[in-house]
Design a protein around this motif. Structure first.
Motif, PDB file in Angstrom:
ATOM      1  N   LEU A  58       1.807  31.969  67.393  1.00 27.68           N
ATOM      2  CA  LEU A  58       2.749  32.525  68.358  1.00 27.68           C
ATOM      3  C   LEU A  58       4.171  32.391  67.828  1.00 27.68           C
ATOM      4  O   LEU A  58       4.600  31.290  67.450  1.00 27.68           O
ATOM      5  CB  LEU A  58       2.630  31.790  69.697  1.00 27.68           C
ATOM      6  CG  LEU A  58       1.253  31.789  70.372  1.00 27.68           C
ATOM      7  CD1 LEU A  58       1.281  30.898  71.611  1.00 27.68           C
ATOM      8  CD2 LEU A  58       0.837  33.206  70.755  1.00 27.68           C
ATOM      9  N   THR A  59       4.899  33.492  67.805  1.00 33.21           N
ATOM     10  CA  THR A  59       6.284  33.439  67.298  1.00 33.21           C
ATOM     11  C   THR A  59       7.320  33.973  68.296  1.00 33.21           C
ATOM     12  O   THR A  59       8.502  33.695  68.161  1.00 33.21           O
ATOM     13  CB  THR A  59       6.396  34.259  65.994  1.00 33.21           C
ATOM     14  OG1 THR A  59       5.987  35.616  66.262  1.00 33.21           O
ATOM     15  CG2 THR A  59       5.528  33.655  64.891  1.00 33.21           C
ATOM     16  N   CYS A  60       6.866  34.735  69.303  1.00 32.75           N
ATOM     17  CA  CYS A  60       7.814  35.338  70.236  1.00 32.75           C
ATOM     18  C   CYS A  60       7.104  35.703  71.537  1.00 32.75           C
ATOM     19  O   CYS A  60       5.873  35.661  71.614  1.00 32.75           O
ATOM     20  CB  CYS A  60       8.444  36.593  69.615  1.00 32.75           C
ATOM     21  SG  CYS A  60       7.231  37.892  69.292  1.00 32.75           S
ATOM     22  N   GLU A  90       2.580  25.902  72.575  1.00 34.22           N
ATOM     23  CA  GLU A  90       1.485  26.613  71.909  1.00 34.22           C
ATOM     24  C   GLU A  90       0.139  26.199  72.523  1.00 34.22           C
ATOM     25  O   GLU A  90      -0.797  25.812  71.833  1.00 34.22           O
ATOM     26  CB  GLU A  90       1.478  26.347  70.392  1.00 34.22           C
ATOM     27  CG  GLU A  90       2.683  26.903  69.680  1.00 34.22           C
ATOM     28  CD  GLU A  90       2.583  26.731  68.168  1.00 34.22           C
ATOM     29  OE1 GLU A  90       2.310  25.589  67.727  1.00 34.22           O
ATOM     30  OE2 GLU A  90       2.748  27.712  67.447  1.00 34.22           O
ATOM     31  N   LEU A  91       0.076  26.310  73.852  1.00 34.47           N
ATOM     32  CA  LEU A  91      -1.126  25.901  74.575  1.00 34.47           C
ATOM     33  C   LEU A  91      -1.663  27.084  75.377  1.00 34.47           C
ATOM     34  O   LEU A  91      -0.929  27.754  76.091  1.00 34.47           O
ATOM     35  CB  LEU A  91      -0.808  24.740  75.516  1.00 34.47           C
ATOM     36  CG  LEU A  91      -2.012  24.123  76.246  1.00 34.47           C
ATOM     37  CD1 LEU A  91      -2.924  23.404  75.247  1.00 34.47           C
ATOM     38  CD2 LEU A  91      -1.550  23.136  77.317  1.00 34.47           C
ATOM     39  N   LEU A  92      -2.978  27.312  75.245  1.00 37.16           N
ATOM     40  CA  LEU A  92      -3.651  28.387  75.959  1.00 37.16           C
ATOM     41  C   LEU A  92      -4.480  27.784  77.090  1.00 37.16           C
ATOM     42  O   LEU A  92      -5.257  26.857  76.874  1.00 37.16           O
ATOM     43  CB  LEU A  92      -4.575  29.150  74.990  1.00 37.16           C
ATOM     44  CG  LEU A  92      -5.540  30.179  75.611  1.00 37.16           C
ATOM     45  CD1 LEU A  92      -4.770  31.328  76.233  1.00 37.16           C
ATOM     46  CD2 LEU A  92      -6.511  30.688  74.556  1.00 37.16           C
ATOM     47  N   THR A  93      -4.314  28.310  78.300  1.00 40.46           N
ATOM     48  CA  THR A  93      -5.092  27.852  79.461  1.00 40.46           C
ATOM     49  C   THR A  93      -5.830  29.047  80.050  1.00 40.46           C
ATOM     50  O   THR A  93      -5.216  30.085  80.319  1.00 40.46           O
ATOM     51  CB  THR A  93      -4.178  27.237  80.536  1.00 40.46           C
ATOM     52  OG1 THR A  93      -3.425  26.168  79.946  1.00 40.46           O
ATOM     53  CG2 THR A  93      -5.003  26.692  81.695  1.00 40.46           C
ATOM     54  N   ILE A  94      -7.142  28.896  80.243  1.00 42.50           N
ATOM     55  CA  ILE A  94      -7.952  29.996  80.788  1.00 42.50           C
ATOM     56  C   ILE A  94      -8.883  29.447  81.859  1.00 42.50           C
ATOM     57  O   ILE A  94      -9.552  28.429  81.665  1.00 42.50           O
ATOM     58  CB  ILE A  94      -8.810  30.683  79.694  1.00 42.50           C
ATOM     59  CG1 ILE A  94      -7.967  31.086  78.490  1.00 42.50           C
ATOM     60  CG2 ILE A  94      -9.528  31.899  80.262  1.00 42.50           C
ATOM     61  CD1 ILE A  94      -8.784  31.661  77.346  1.00 42.50           C
ATOM     62  N   GLU A  95      -8.942  30.166  82.992  1.00 42.17           N
ATOM     63  CA  GLU A  95      -9.954  29.899  84.010  1.00 42.17           C
ATOM     64  C   GLU A  95     -10.881  31.113  84.046  1.00 42.17           C
ATOM     65  O   GLU A  95     -10.416  32.249  84.127  1.00 42.17           O
ATOM     66  CB  GLU A  95      -9.309  29.690  85.389  1.00 42.17           C
ATOM     67  CG  GLU A  95     -10.302  29.191  86.425  1.00 42.17           C
ATOM     68  CD  GLU A  95      -9.645  28.908  87.770  1.00 42.17           C
ATOM     69  OE1 GLU A  95     -10.271  28.234  88.607  1.00 42.17           O
ATOM     70  OE2 GLU A  95      -8.504  29.368  87.989  1.00 42.17           O
ATOM     71  N   PHE A  96     -12.164  30.886  83.916  1.00 49.72           N
ATOM     72  CA  PHE A  96     -13.093  32.003  83.726  1.00 49.72           C
ATOM     73  C   PHE A  96     -14.432  31.715  84.390  1.00 49.72           C
ATOM     74  O   PHE A  96     -14.724  30.584  84.800  1.00 49.72           O
ATOM     75  CB  PHE A  96     -13.298  32.271  82.235  1.00 49.72           C
ATOM     76  CG  PHE A  96     -13.807  31.063  81.481  1.00 49.72           C
ATOM     77  CD1 PHE A  96     -15.161  30.856  81.272  1.00 49.72           C
ATOM     78  CD2 PHE A  96     -12.916  30.116  80.976  1.00 49.72           C
ATOM     79  CE1 PHE A  96     -15.620  29.747  80.597  1.00 49.72           C
ATOM     80  CE2 PHE A  96     -13.367  29.008  80.292  1.00 49.72           C
ATOM     81  CZ  PHE A  96     -14.728  28.818  80.102  1.00 49.72           C
ATOM     82  N   GLY A  97     -15.251  32.764  84.479  1.00 48.14           N
ATOM     83  CA  GLY A  97     -16.583  32.652  85.059  1.00 48.14           C
ATOM     84  C   GLY A  97     -17.667  32.647  83.994  1.00 48.14           C
ATOM     85  O   GLY A  97     -17.394  32.632  82.779  1.00 48.14           O
ATOM     86  N   GLU A  98     -18.929  32.720  84.422  1.00 47.88           N
ATOM     87  CA  GLU A  98     -20.071  32.572  83.520  1.00 47.88           C
ATOM     88  C   GLU A  98     -20.234  33.733  82.557  1.00 47.88           C
ATOM     89  O   GLU A  98     -20.846  33.590  81.495  1.00 47.88           O
ATOM     90  CB  GLU A  98     -21.358  32.391  84.339  1.00 47.88           C
ATOM     91  CG  GLU A  98     -21.402  31.079  85.110  1.00 47.88           C
ATOM     92  CD  GLU A  98     -22.693  30.916  85.880  1.00 47.88           C
ATOM     93  OE1 GLU A  98     -23.528  31.831  85.818  1.00 47.88           O
ATOM     94  OE2 GLU A  98     -22.859  29.869  86.539  1.00 47.88           O
TER      95      GLU A  98
END
Length: 758
Positions: free
Chosen positions: A12-14, A41-49
């Motif tokens: 990630l740069t911008c 530089e942290l990715l957070t995801i909430e997702f289903g099956e």
């Protein structure tokens, strides 16, 4: 069901990068929430099956954004279809690999370790997360040690309880109630080991030793209970029979388990706990990195007292190395620039910088461990025979026991019938049949490793006894292989020869380069090496040939010498070398000639081969042979009904080694994987040739004797136990335990004649 993960993301740069990543992730199904933090530089995801994380990661990787996953190593006993299905269907597991040798599952995942462990436990797998302090061998060692201690505890405590029962059998009568109280813990606690394993076996219709012991002892126990219900059916109680049988067999099982544990312990000792970090040179600066990140070609540093963490070549410095880990040689060996060093060895004195040639699973130490585990897993013909017999043995014994029961019932009554039934079940010894061969192989492999001998093919051990002829390659086997140039060659010739030999690794090439000892070389074009003949090419514009008569015949030239060289405009000249006979070679041949016919095959010229064989008192020899010529001689010898052991170079003599009845390859250590021999000598010396032959012969004898003993034991004693009216089931237990102990003792002890011959 919703899941939430947080993972580092690189590239990630911008703010546009953040927007791109979010857009790609949101395009996937079953997404509830996405956040990309540019600063952390942290990715957070909430997702289903239904969210497919593997597809998203692959797409992000392709455009320069890397989601950083965690790497785990998990020890797991078995890798089957159910486990593989879980790994494939769990999208947060990005990649996996199972090492069947170390039973290690390597996982790259976006999950916490405890979640992976929990899921695997739910599927019924017993797993252990490998941390920095534990290896797969440590886990297996702990399991085996726990099993050994459990058997030991059961054997000791059950024997204490069984002691009054033994006195009851021979002199001091015990009240039946006291017998019952003593037997209950023996039968259903200490002896539950057999019942539990019998239930497991019966689920797969596998009738093993545990089934025989459980049925036999439970029959005695339940028959004795019937005495309390109706004494007219059973006049006596046989609680003591049940208790003593279990105690005796537990003692025998303890000796067997301890033997297997000792064998594994020896193998485990080869697996050295390596430091997790290594010091490398990065642009001239010392830098400490994880050992897993060490790459081939990297320059790493070894200081005094440190372990070598990769196979490599010294580029600076010198030192004394302890190579006993895989060669059996405890005396430190001095190594300098250009010498090879190996993982697992220790720098006892000095300081060196080395270039990594092989790292990770490719190193010589790892190859030795893999080859040894493969050899133990491979089945010899004798072991296959024993397994076939063992698979039908128990059902036959059960049927025979039922027949004996019916026969005795109609002739002598139910009490005698039950005792005979129990005696047959208990005296049968499928366990001894099962371990008769593999235990000998395991002990042989461990003993060989300690002496720098690697058994690649365990079936080769049983062939050792049939050998009547030993064929030796000469160079590097009976001789040092370090040739010295005997002919005085003018400097203007020598520079041509050295220039073309610079591209070759043959002993002749090394001898010419050592004699030249210069740093000026001419350009070489059209270099060609013809195995078993020589080399040719153009040096400084002139045609140059070095070799025997065959390569000169290719050029329509005739020579009267065994070995010659040709330089265009200079002419053809004879060239001779001296090859020194190894120390103790004469003693080796003298000893082997007592039991074997000795033949030498060599690609060297006739005079050199004749001189070596005269010195060693070998009457039959062949010279000027190509590898295919050697094969023709071998086939001719075998066609006369002979069984041949061939000893030679594992690479140059590959075709002959593969066609012989038994083969021993003399190795240069770095080429172990390429070797063609059934047995490989890491430590190339005369003593080890003798040790390898003797160890194979003794192992072969032990396998045959163990198999013979188990057959004779069962053939004689099973009918005796069934029909001899005074035979006591306790004697059956003693006989079975002694049979087990005999097989184990024969496998472990009395290998003394495989000691060095000097």
């Amino acid at each position: 069901m919703k899941k939430l993960i947080k993972a580092p993301i690189r590239g990630l740069t911008c703010p546009n990068c953040v927007k791109t990543v979010k857009s790609i992730i949101n395009s996937e199904k079953d997404i509830y929430f996405v956040d990309v933090d540019l600063t952390s530089e942290l990715l957070t995801i909430e997702f289903g099956e239904n969210f497919n994380f593997r597809r998203i990661k692959k797409e992000l990787d392709s455009i320069g954004y890397e989601i950083i996953a965690k790497d785990y190593e998990i020890y797991i006993e078995n890798f089957d279809e159910n486990l593989e299905n879980y790994l494939k269907n769990e999208h947060l597991i990005l990649d996996y690999f199972y090492d069947f040798q170390t039973k290690t599952l390597k996982i790259e995942a976006l999950m916490q370790a405890d979640e992976i462990i929990k899921n695997l436990n739910k599927l019924g797998y017993e797993v252990h997360l490998l941390d920095e302090g534990k290896s797969p061998f440590d886990i297996e060692y702990e399991k085996r040690k726990k099993e050994l201690n459990d058997i030991k505890r059961r054997a000791i405590l059950s024997s204490i309880l069984a002691f009054p029962l033994i006195l009851h059998e021979f002199s001091i009568p015990l009240n039946p109630i006291i017998q019952l109280l003593l037997v209950i813990p023996i039968q259903f606690y200490f002896g539950f080991y057999f019942i539990k394993n019998a239930i497991k076996s019966l689920k797969f219709l596998n009738f093993d030793m545990n089934v025989l012991i459980s049925v036999g002892t439970l029959s005695a126990f339940l028959g004795s209970i019937l005495h309390f219900i109706n004494p007219t059916i059973f006049e006596h109680v046989y609680f003591s029979t049940s208790g003593i049988i279990i105690s005796i067999i537990l003692i025998g099982k303890f000796f067997e388990t301890r033997a297997k544990f000792k064998v594994f312990e020896n193998l485990k000792n080869l697996y050295i706990k390596k430091p997790r970090k290594v010091v490398i040179l990065d642009n001239g600066i010392e830098k400490e990195i994880e050992i897993s990140k060490l790459k081939e070609g990297s320059v790493f540093i070894i200081k005094e007292g440190n372990m070598v963490l990769a196979d490599g070549e010294i580029i600076e410095g010198e030192g004394y190395f302890d190579e006993s880990t895989f060669s059996g040689e405890f005396k430190p060996i001095k190594k300098t620039k250009g010498d090879k060093i190996f993982e697992g060895t220790i720098l006892k004195e000095g300081y060196v910088k080395a270039k990594a040639l092989k790292v990770g699973n490719k190193t010589i130490l790892n190859e030795i461990l893999k080859l040894s585990r493969y050899a133990q897993r491979e089945k010899s013909s004798l072991e296959n025979l024993a397994n076939k017999i063992s698979s039908v043995f128990t059902p036959i014994v059960i049927l025979f026991a039922i027949f004996v029961f019916i026969f005795q019932l109609f002739n002598f009554g139910i009490e005698r019938a039950l005792l005979s039934f129990i005696s047959v079940l208990v005296i049968a010894c499928p366990c001894a049949i099962g371990i008769a061969i593999p235990l000998v192989i395991a002990v042989a492999i461990n003993k060989s490793l300690k002496n720098g001998i690697i058994i690649k093919n365990s079936s080769a051990l049983e062939r050792a006894n049939s050998i009547n002829i030993i064929i030796f390659d000469k160079t590097g086997t009976l001789t040092t292989g370090k040739l010295t140039l005997k002919t005085k060659i003018p400097y203007e010739h020598l520079i041509y020869l050295a220039s073309i030999e610079k591209y070759n690794d043959h002993p002749i090439a090394r001898a010419i380069l050592n004699a030249y000892n210069g740093d000026k070389f001419y350009d070489v074009n059209d270099f060609e090496y013809i195995k078993g003949e020589g080399i040719r090419g153009f040096v400084n514009g002139r045609k140059v040939i070095i070799g025997n008569k065959k390569i000169f015949e290719r050029e329509n030239m005739k020579i009267t010498y065994d070995l010659a060289y040709y330089i265009e405009n200079f002419g053809i000249f004879e060239i001779e070398f001296i090859d020194e006979i190894k120390e103790n070679a004469k003693n080796l041949i003298k000893i082997l000639k007592k039991n074997y016919k000795i033949i030498v095959l060599s690609g060297d010229n006739y005079e050199n081969v004749k001189n070596v064989c005269r010195e060693l008192d070998i009457k039959e020899f062949y010279a000027n042979l190509s590898p295919f010529d050697k094969l023709k001689v071998l086939e001719d010898v075998k066609s006369k009904g002979n069984r041949v052991l061939y000893i030679g170079d594992g690479i140059n003599d590959a075709i002959v080694l593969s066609k012989s009845d038994l083969s021993i390859a003399v190795s240069n250590a770095l080429d172990i994987v390429k070797e063609s021999g059934d047995i490989i000598l890491v430590k190339n010396d005369i003593e080890n040739i003798y040790n390898a032959i003797e160890l194979s012969r003794i192992a072969s004898n032990k396998m045959r004797w163990n198999l013979f003993w188990t057959f004779i034991y069962n053939i004689i004693l099973i009918p005796f136990a069934g029909f001899y009216s005074h035979f006591n089931p306790i004697w059956s237990a003693i006989a079975m335990a002694l049979s087990d102990i005999f097989v184990v003792s024969n496998a472990i002890y009395n290998w003394t004649s495989s000691k060095k011959f000097v």
